[in-house]
Design an enzyme around this catalytic site. Sequence first.
Site, PDB file in Angstrom:
ATOM      1  N   GLY A  42       0.775  -1.235   0.000  1.00 28.73           N
ATOM      2  CA  GLY A  42       0.000   0.000   0.000  1.00 28.73           C
ATOM      3  C   GLY A  42       0.808   1.288   0.000  1.00 28.73           C
ATOM      4  O   GLY A  42       0.380   2.289  -0.563  1.00 28.73           O
ATOM      5  N   ASP A 100       0.852   3.450   4.529  1.00 28.89           N
ATOM      6  CA  ASP A 100      -0.186   4.163   3.806  1.00 28.89           C
ATOM      7  C   ASP A 100      -1.246   4.732   4.740  1.00 28.89           C
ATOM      8  O   ASP A 100      -1.613   5.892   4.647  1.00 28.89           O
ATOM      9  CB  ASP A 100      -0.829   3.254   2.733  1.00 28.89           C
ATOM     10  CG  ASP A 100      -1.243   1.897   3.295  1.00 28.89           C
ATOM     11  OD1 ASP A 100      -1.133   1.670   4.518  1.00 28.89           O
ATOM     12  OD2 ASP A 100      -1.678   1.041   2.494  1.00 28.89           O
ATOM     13  N   ASP A 103      -5.189   2.549  10.499  1.00 23.38           N
ATOM     14  CA  ASP A 103      -6.594   2.190  10.685  1.00 23.38           C
ATOM     15  C   ASP A 103      -6.745   1.634  12.103  1.00 23.38           C
ATOM     16  O   ASP A 103      -6.796   2.404  13.057  1.00 23.38           O
ATOM     17  CB  ASP A 103      -6.977   1.193   9.583  1.00 23.38           C
ATOM     18  CG  ASP A 103      -8.445   0.813   9.587  1.00 23.38           C
ATOM     19  OD1 ASP A 103      -9.221   1.403  10.334  1.00 23.38           O
ATOM     20  OD2 ASP A 103      -8.833  -0.096   8.837  1.00 23.38           O
ATOM     21  N   LYS A 131      -7.255   7.204   9.884  1.00 22.88           N
ATOM     22  CA  LYS A 131      -8.722   7.219   9.978  1.00 22.88           C
ATOM     23  C   LYS A 131      -9.143   7.809  11.322  1.00 22.88           C
ATOM     24  O   LYS A 131      -8.544   7.511  12.352  1.00 22.88           O
ATOM     25  CB  LYS A 131      -9.278   5.802   9.844  1.00 22.88           C
ATOM     26  CG  LYS A 131      -9.226   5.304   8.420  1.00 22.88           C
ATOM     27  CD  LYS A 131     -10.052   4.044   8.233  1.00 22.88           C
ATOM     28  CE  LYS A 131      -9.736   3.448   6.872  1.00 22.88           C
ATOM     29  NZ  LYS A 131     -10.311   2.116   6.679  1.00 22.88           N
ATOM     30  N   PHE A 152     -13.671   2.891   3.889  1.00 20.15           N
ATOM     31  CA  PHE A 152     -12.672   2.103   3.173  1.00 20.15           C
ATOM     32  C   PHE A 152     -12.257   2.919   1.959  1.00 20.15           C
ATOM     33  O   PHE A 152     -13.106   3.401   1.207  1.00 20.15           O
ATOM     34  CB  PHE A 152     -13.237   0.753   2.735  1.00 20.15           C
ATOM     35  CG  PHE A 152     -12.177  -0.121   2.129  1.00 20.15           C
ATOM     36  CD1 PHE A 152     -11.320  -0.869   2.931  1.00 20.15           C
ATOM     37  CD2 PHE A 152     -12.010  -0.180   0.755  1.00 20.15           C
ATOM     38  CE1 PHE A 152     -10.321  -1.646   2.375  1.00 20.15           C
ATOM     39  CE2 PHE A 152     -11.009  -0.954   0.187  1.00 20.15           C
ATOM     40  CZ  PHE A 152     -10.167  -1.695   1.005  1.00 20.15           C
ATOM     41  N   VAL A 153     -10.945   3.100   1.793  1.00 20.28           N
ATOM     42  CA  VAL A 153     -10.483   3.978   0.707  1.00 20.28           C
ATOM     43  C   VAL A 153      -9.572   3.227  -0.265  1.00 20.28           C
ATOM     44  O   VAL A 153      -8.938   2.223   0.096  1.00 20.28           O
ATOM     45  CB  VAL A 153      -9.759   5.233   1.257  1.00 20.28           C
ATOM     46  CG1 VAL A 153     -10.721   6.137   1.987  1.00 20.28           C
ATOM     47  CG2 VAL A 153      -8.581   4.855   2.155  1.00 20.28           C
ATOM     48  N   ASP A 159      -5.493  -0.476  -2.312  1.00 19.61           N
ATOM     49  CA  ASP A 159      -6.228  -1.331  -3.254  1.00 19.61           C
ATOM     50  C   ASP A 159      -7.517  -1.881  -2.658  1.00 19.61           C
ATOM     51  O   ASP A 159      -7.748  -1.819  -1.449  1.00 19.61           O
ATOM     52  CB  ASP A 159      -5.355  -2.521  -3.661  1.00 19.61           C
ATOM     53  CG  ASP A 159      -5.245  -3.548  -2.539  1.00 19.61           C
ATOM     54  OD1 ASP A 159      -4.999  -3.144  -1.381  1.00 19.61           O
ATOM     55  OD2 ASP A 159      -5.426  -4.753  -2.813  1.00 19.61           O
ATOM     56  N   ARG A 165      -5.093   0.559  -7.226  1.00 16.85           N
ATOM     57  CA  ARG A 165      -3.897   1.186  -6.641  1.00 16.85           C
ATOM     58  C   ARG A 165      -3.409   2.368  -7.454  1.00 16.85           C
ATOM     59  O   ARG A 165      -2.837   3.304  -6.930  1.00 16.85           O
ATOM     60  CB  ARG A 165      -2.736   0.184  -6.602  1.00 16.85           C
ATOM     61  CG  ARG A 165      -2.831  -0.847  -5.526  1.00 16.85           C
ATOM     62  CD  ARG A 165      -1.495  -1.575  -5.378  1.00 16.85           C
ATOM     63  NE  ARG A 165      -1.664  -2.874  -4.768  1.00 16.85           N
ATOM     64  CZ  ARG A 165      -1.849  -3.068  -3.465  1.00 16.85           C
ATOM     65  NH1 ARG A 165      -1.867  -2.041  -2.640  1.00 16.85           N
ATOM     66  NH2 ARG A 165      -2.009  -4.279  -2.979  1.00 16.85           N
TER      67      ARG A 165
HETATM   68  P1  5GP Z   1      -4.429  -1.460  10.350  1.00 10.00           P
HETATM   69  O1  5GP Z   1      -3.524  -2.571  10.814  1.00 10.00           O
HETATM   70  O2  5GP Z   1      -4.028  -0.099  10.888  1.00 10.00           O
HETATM   71  O3  5GP Z   1      -5.873  -1.767  10.612  1.00 10.00           O
HETATM   72  O4  5GP Z   1      -4.330  -1.381   8.769  1.00 10.00           O
HETATM   73  C1  5GP Z   1      -3.224  -1.877   8.156  1.00 10.00           C
HETATM   74  C2  5GP Z   1      -3.300  -1.950   6.682  1.00 10.00           C
HETATM   75  O5  5GP Z   1      -4.600  -2.294   6.223  1.00 10.00           O
HETATM   76  C3  5GP Z   1      -2.970  -0.636   6.032  1.00 10.00           C
HETATM   77  O6  5GP Z   1      -1.568  -0.441   5.942  1.00 10.00           O
HETATM   78  C4  5GP Z   1      -3.615  -0.839   4.680  1.00 10.00           C
HETATM   79  O7  5GP Z   1      -2.753  -1.551   3.818  1.00 10.00           O
HETATM   80  C5  5GP Z   1      -4.840  -1.660   5.013  1.00 10.00           C
HETATM   81  N1  5GP Z   1      -5.984  -0.764   5.144  1.00 10.00           N
HETATM   82  C6  5GP Z   1      -6.516  -0.205   6.254  1.00 10.00           C
HETATM   83  N2  5GP Z   1      -7.552   0.589   5.947  1.00 10.00           N
HETATM   84  C7  5GP Z   1      -7.673   0.531   4.603  1.00 10.00           C
HETATM   85  C8  5GP Z   1      -8.555   1.163   3.676  1.00 10.00           C
HETATM   86  O8  5GP Z   1      -9.458   1.952   3.998  1.00 10.00           O
HETATM   87  N3  5GP Z   1      -8.349   0.856   2.370  1.00 10.00           N
HETATM   88  C9  5GP Z   1      -7.390   0.009   1.935  1.00 10.00           C
HETATM   89  N4  5GP Z   1      -7.294  -0.211   0.633  1.00 10.00           N
HETATM   90  N5  5GP Z   1      -6.542  -0.600   2.780  1.00 10.00           N
HETATM   91  C10 5GP Z   1      -6.688  -0.321   4.107  1.00 10.00           C
END
Ligand code: 5GP
Length: 187
Positions: A42, A100, A103, A131, A152-153, A159, A165
């Site tokens: 990402g 990236d 979340d 977020k 979700f983006v 992606d 992407r």
């Molecule tokens: P986390 O561990 O903070 O929940 O998220 C880790 C990974 O999940 C991010 O680095 C990203 O690759 C993916 N991710 C989290 N939120 C999103 C989103 O809204 N869209 C996409 N495409 N990937 C996300």
Amino acid sequence: MSCDRILVTAKQLESVVSGLAEEIAAAYRNLDNIVALVMLDGARYFAKDLLANLDFPVEVVFIKASSYGSRTSSCGRVRIGASADLTNQIRGKHVLVIDDIYDTGLTLATLLNRLRDYQPQSIRTCVLLEKAIEHTQKIPIDFRGLIIEDAFVIGYGLDFDGRYRDLPFIASFSPKHACSAKNAHGA
Ligand code: 5GP
């Protein structure tokens, strides 16, 4: 665009990235042994633009982390694929983790825990997006691009199931709309 909403335009991304690069340059300019740890897949697009804005040498190491697969919410498990060389690449260095999006924070928390074992001189974190949610894991973010709504983006490296992407902007995406790539590009 028929099915997604653009949250961050390409022009906004450009100025956010150059602002982040200025902050990072101010923090690191007089240091040696800087390693950028780029979270794949990402953060690849973001990191490329960010690092191109820096006017001093940075070693780049890519690291694979995944928690999503083909879904749009975290599965609560994180896999980090570390290379055998990571000890040499990190020990005694100033590590800048580039991701990236922040979340739940599970991915960064897992990675940061793991990195401490490799004895870096310092660790700092940079994310393009955060977020606006109550994160499961609270992570100190040193360099943050933008705070966005809880959606979700896709785009600019992010992606859905390997697609979207290459969009030059960030858009919210709902898989139930499952638009064609043509629509997502605004055609
Ligand atoms: P986390 O561990 O903070 O929940 O998220 C880790 C990974 O999940 C991010 O680095 C990203 O690759 C993916 N991710 C989290 N939120 C999103 C989103 O809204 N869209 C996409 N495409 N990937 C996300």
